[in-house]
Design a protein around this motif. Structure first.
Motif, PDB file in Angstrom:
ATOM      1  N   LEU A  52      46.790  31.385  33.216  1.00 20.88           N
ATOM      2  CA  LEU A  52      47.162  31.958  33.540  1.00 20.88           C
ATOM      3  C   LEU A  52      46.196  32.875  35.006  1.00 20.88           C
ATOM      4  O   LEU A  52      47.038  32.810  35.727  1.00 20.88           O
ATOM      5  CB  LEU A  52      47.419  33.223  32.912  1.00 20.88           C
ATOM      6  N   SER A  53      45.358  32.447  34.513  1.00 22.54           N
ATOM      7  CA  SER A  53      44.269  32.922  35.840  1.00 22.54           C
ATOM      8  C   SER A  53      44.334  32.285  36.567  1.00 22.54           C
ATOM      9  O   SER A  53      44.446  33.286  38.213  1.00 22.54           O
ATOM     10  CB  SER A  53      42.954  33.089  35.425  1.00 22.54           C
ATOM     11  N   LEU A  54      44.637  30.994  37.113  1.00 20.19           N
ATOM     12  CA  LEU A  54      44.966  30.070  38.534  1.00 20.19           C
ATOM     13  C   LEU A  54      46.076  30.481  38.709  1.00 20.19           C
ATOM     14  O   LEU A  54      46.978  30.285  40.040  1.00 20.19           O
ATOM     15  CB  LEU A  54      44.711  28.794  37.792  1.00 20.19           C
ATOM     16  N   VAL A  55      47.151  30.671  38.215  1.00 20.07           N
ATOM     17  CA  VAL A  55      49.265  31.484  38.555  1.00 20.07           C
ATOM     18  C   VAL A  55      48.390  32.752  39.220  1.00 20.07           C
ATOM     19  O   VAL A  55      49.267  32.817  40.669  1.00 20.07           O
ATOM     20  CB  VAL A  55      49.468  30.828  37.329  1.00 20.07           C
ATOM     21  N   SER A  56      48.166  33.403  38.744  1.00 19.77           N
ATOM     22  CA  SER A  56      47.928  34.369  39.080  1.00 19.77           C
ATOM     23  C   SER A  56      46.846  34.654  40.488  1.00 19.77           C
ATOM     24  O   SER A  56      47.166  35.155  41.360  1.00 19.77           O
ATOM     25  CB  SER A  56      46.864  35.359  38.434  1.00 19.77           C
ATOM     26  N   SER A  57      46.524  34.137  40.334  1.00 20.85           N
ATOM     27  CA  SER A  57      45.342  33.496  41.885  1.00 20.85           C
ATOM     28  C   SER A  57      46.368  33.119  42.993  1.00 20.85           C
ATOM     29  O   SER A  57      46.520  33.532  43.831  1.00 20.85           O
ATOM     30  CB  SER A  57      43.699  32.875  42.095  1.00 20.85           C
ATOM     31  N   ALA A  58      46.728  32.252  42.529  1.00 16.01           N
ATOM     32  CA  ALA A  58      47.455  31.857  43.745  1.00 16.01           C
ATOM     33  C   ALA A  58      48.660  32.078  43.823  1.00 16.01           C
ATOM     34  O   ALA A  58      49.593  32.438  45.054  1.00 16.01           O
ATOM     35  CB  ALA A  58      48.102  30.580  42.915  1.00 16.01           C
ATOM     36  N   GLN A  61      47.635  34.581  47.476  1.00 13.84           N
ATOM     37  CA  GLN A  61      47.145  34.572  48.148  1.00 13.84           C
ATOM     38  C   GLN A  61      48.396  33.871  48.786  1.00 13.84           C
ATOM     39  O   GLN A  61      48.630  33.926  49.643  1.00 13.84           O
ATOM     40  CB  GLN A  61      46.410  33.092  47.585  1.00 13.84           C
ATOM     41  N   ILE A  62      49.254  33.587  48.159  1.00 16.08           N
ATOM     42  CA  ILE A  62      51.150  32.745  48.694  1.00 16.08           C
ATOM     43  C   ILE A  62      52.272  33.461  49.098  1.00 16.08           C
ATOM     44  O   ILE A  62      52.843  32.852  49.722  1.00 16.08           O
ATOM     45  CB  ILE A  62      51.480  31.331  47.521  1.00 16.08           C
ATOM     46  N   TRP A  63      51.339  34.871  48.213  1.00 13.49           N
ATOM     47  CA  TRP A  63      52.508  35.592  48.620  1.00 13.49           C
ATOM     48  C   TRP A  63      52.290  36.569  50.161  1.00 13.49           C
ATOM     49  O   TRP A  63      53.161  36.432  50.522  1.00 13.49           O
ATOM     50  CB  TRP A  63      52.405  37.161  47.951  1.00 13.49           C
ATOM     51  N   ALA A 101      46.043  29.279  51.916  1.00 12.27           N
ATOM     52  CA  ALA A 101      47.006  29.415  50.317  1.00 12.27           C
ATOM     53  C   ALA A 101      47.160  28.071  49.239  1.00 12.27           C
ATOM     54  O   ALA A 101      47.331  28.063  47.970  1.00 12.27           O
ATOM     55  CB  ALA A 101      48.316  30.331  50.627  1.00 12.27           C
ATOM     56  N   PHE A 102      47.599  27.035  49.935  1.00 13.75           N
ATOM     57  CA  PHE A 102      48.356  25.806  49.890  1.00 13.75           C
ATOM     58  C   PHE A 102      47.445  25.337  48.403  1.00 13.75           C
ATOM     59  O   PHE A 102      47.918  25.353  47.138  1.00 13.75           O
ATOM     60  CB  PHE A 102      48.996  24.745  50.619  1.00 13.75           C
ATOM     61  N   PRO A 103      46.151  24.992  49.060  1.00  9.81           N
ATOM     62  CA  PRO A 103      45.584  24.327  47.878  1.00  9.81           C
ATOM     63  C   PRO A 103      45.402  25.472  46.194  1.00  9.81           C
ATOM     64  O   PRO A 103      45.489  24.848  45.539  1.00  9.81           O
ATOM     65  CB  PRO A 103      43.895  24.389  47.979  1.00  9.81           C
ATOM     66  N   SER A 104      45.182  26.733  45.843  1.00  7.78           N
ATOM     67  CA  SER A 104      45.455  27.413  45.148  1.00  7.78           C
ATOM     68  C   SER A 104      46.482  27.442  44.098  1.00  7.78           C
ATOM     69  O   SER A 104      46.742  27.287  42.680  1.00  7.78           O
ATOM     70  CB  SER A 104      45.428  29.076  45.400  1.00  7.78           C
ATOM     71  N   VAL A 105      47.804  27.100  44.671  1.00  3.63           N
ATOM     72  CA  VAL A 105      49.184  26.498  44.494  1.00  3.63           C
ATOM     73  C   VAL A 105      49.019  25.744  43.910  1.00  3.63           C
ATOM     74  O   VAL A 105      49.429  25.175  42.900  1.00  3.63           O
ATOM     75  CB  VAL A 105      49.714  26.782  45.766  1.00  3.63           C
ATOM     76  N   GLY A 106      48.414  24.663  44.613  1.00  2.00           N
ATOM     77  CA  GLY A 106      48.648  23.468  43.886  1.00  2.00           C
ATOM     78  C   GLY A 106      47.586  23.166  42.532  1.00  2.00           C
ATOM     79  O   GLY A 106      48.012  22.890  41.793  1.00  2.00           O
TER      80      GLY A 106
END
Length: 445
Positions: A52-58, A61-63, A101-106
């Protein structure tokens, strides 16, 4: 009312302290420490919190590059890569902010899938893990939905193992549909466990995902340039179920990702509220000479007052707001009962049912004490206005612009947004250079 999806301070790293490893330095290969530790049963809840933490961060960033390309958020600072997005050049893989932002989504996507894999292993022999497994599917469903909404293409790489790109034409079937499957699994599990609140939150996200899947179909490979509505029956079924479970047509509930110093920061909130590199469009808000928000610019088309839905969003994002959200800790709404009514209204409009369309629009208007809609403006204009005012900062605006035939005055004539309407964020250069399927070096040997 807010339904908050909040990660505990326990994250992936915290799993180390739960695994009974002893001295953290007493290992043969420190690089293997975290992954080995998080696979242990004692770390199961922390693994899902970490997801959840990484999904929320991603998502935070990507929005932002997605919304800066739209007419919802504009560049006001000093970094030219934001300007390029503002001008509609969304497809450049070397743009530093979409690339950043791409690495955070990955990471968010990988950890979401990994959490499911780990929890499935635990739950197969112990049903006490079923709740955390449901949560893992829920968060993966959120991540896949957002990827399908904002990305033109995606590569599902596994750490150092390159994944082949899905291909722009397959983002609907291989990404959005998979997100829906994850959410369906979560809903069934929550319901089996008797956790009605979590089931409704996941169902609200699935309603969004079903509608986004229908929207994807009308803007790919390119949008028509004319006003286009979608009718997603699966989205409507979920939307009605959420409204009923939330308390009826007057229930005003938001399903939020929440950020804090104990979990993750909202990157977009920091850039907008603190750094002021970007800001809401002046179509939405008023600004002072220093680009600080001073009020609401968008007017309700019937009552000719500042739109209360925009005012509500400003309060949730303003430093000093009553709920204490400020800077990088502003919440992000991923679904709401207002969105449920919008889904039902649009389905009705697409099906030629003006009466039902009006009913659901007026349920939203009643939440803000506004005069009922009764044909004062066209149905199309009312849908556009109500959707814009009530889905702010929800990562939906650019797709709406494409399917409603709207353009941003800031878009350059030669930009992607003008020349290929429907185009979203690309696989970026950091992945291209590292991925053997994309860098021209091949994957053999």
């Amino acid at each position: 009312m807010k339904n908050r999806i909040k990660a505990s301070v326990l994250t992936v790293v915290t799993a180390l302290t739960l695994s009974g490893c002893g001295d953290l330095l007493d290992v043969n290969n420190p690089n293997n420490l975290v992954e080995e530790s998080i696979s242990q049963a004692a770390a199961a809840s922390a693994v899902v919190n970490g997801s959840l933490s990484l999904v929320s961060s991603a998502i935070s960033q990507i929005w932002q590059p997605y919304l800066v390309t739209s007419d919802e958020v504009y560049w006001i600072g000093s970094r030219d890569a934001w300007l390029a997005l503002d001008q509609g050049f969304i497809g450049n893989p070397e743009n530093e902010f979409s690339d950043g932002a791409f690495p955070s989504v990955g990471r968010g996507r990988w950890m979401a899938d990994q959490a499911i894999k780990i929890l499935q292993g635990h739950a197969s022999g112990d049903p006490s893990f079923n709740y955390d497994l449901a949560r893992a599917n829920h968060f993966a469903g959120i991540m896949y939905t957002v990827i399908g909404e904002v990305m033109e293409d995606f590569a599902f790489s596994d750490k150092t193992e390159s994944g082949a790109p899905v291909g722009p034409g397959n983002m609907g079937t291989q990404v959005l549909d998979k997100g829906i499957t994850y959410l369906s699994t979560a809903i069934s599990s929550y319901e089996s466990l008797g956790n009605a609140d979590r089931a409704v939150a996941a169902k609200a996200m699935r309603a969004r995902a079903h509608q986004s899947r229908a929207i994807w179909d009308v803007i790919n490979p390119t949008a028509s340039g004319t006003f286009t509505t979608v009718n997603a029956s699966a989205a409507a079924a979920d939307a009605q179920a959420v409204i009923t479970a939330a308390g009826g047509n007057s229930a005003d509930v938001e399903y939020d990702l929440v950020y804090s110093s104990g979990s993750q920061t909202n990157s977009m909130g920091g850039w907008i509220n603190d750094r002021k590199e970007n800001q809401y469009s002046t179509q939405l808000v008023t600004l002072d000479a220093n680009n600080n928000r001073t009020g609401v610019a968008m007017m309700d088309p019937i009552d000719n007052i500042v739109d209360p839905a925009v005012t509500k969003r400003m309060k949730s994002w303003g430093c000093g707001a009553a709920d204490g959200n400020c800077g990088p800790y502003s919440p992000l709404t991923i679904s709401s009962t207002r969105l449920m009514h919008l889904i039902l209204a649009e389905n009705a409009l697409a099906g030629g049912d003006g009466a039902t369309f009006t009913t659901h629009i007026n349920h939203i208007r009643a939440m803000d004490g506004l005069t009922a809609f009764s044909g004062q403006i066209s149905n199309n204009d009312m849908l556009q206005h109500t959707r814009r005012a009530n889905t702010m900062i929800m990562g939906l605006r650019l797709a709406d612009m494409y399917r409603f035939g709207l353009t941003d005055p800031k878009w350059e004539a030669q930009s992607d947004a003008i020349s290929t309407p429907g185009e979203m964020l690309p696989i970026t250069i950091i992945e291209i250079r590292a991925n053997c399927h994309l860098n021209g070096q091949g994957c053999g040997g």
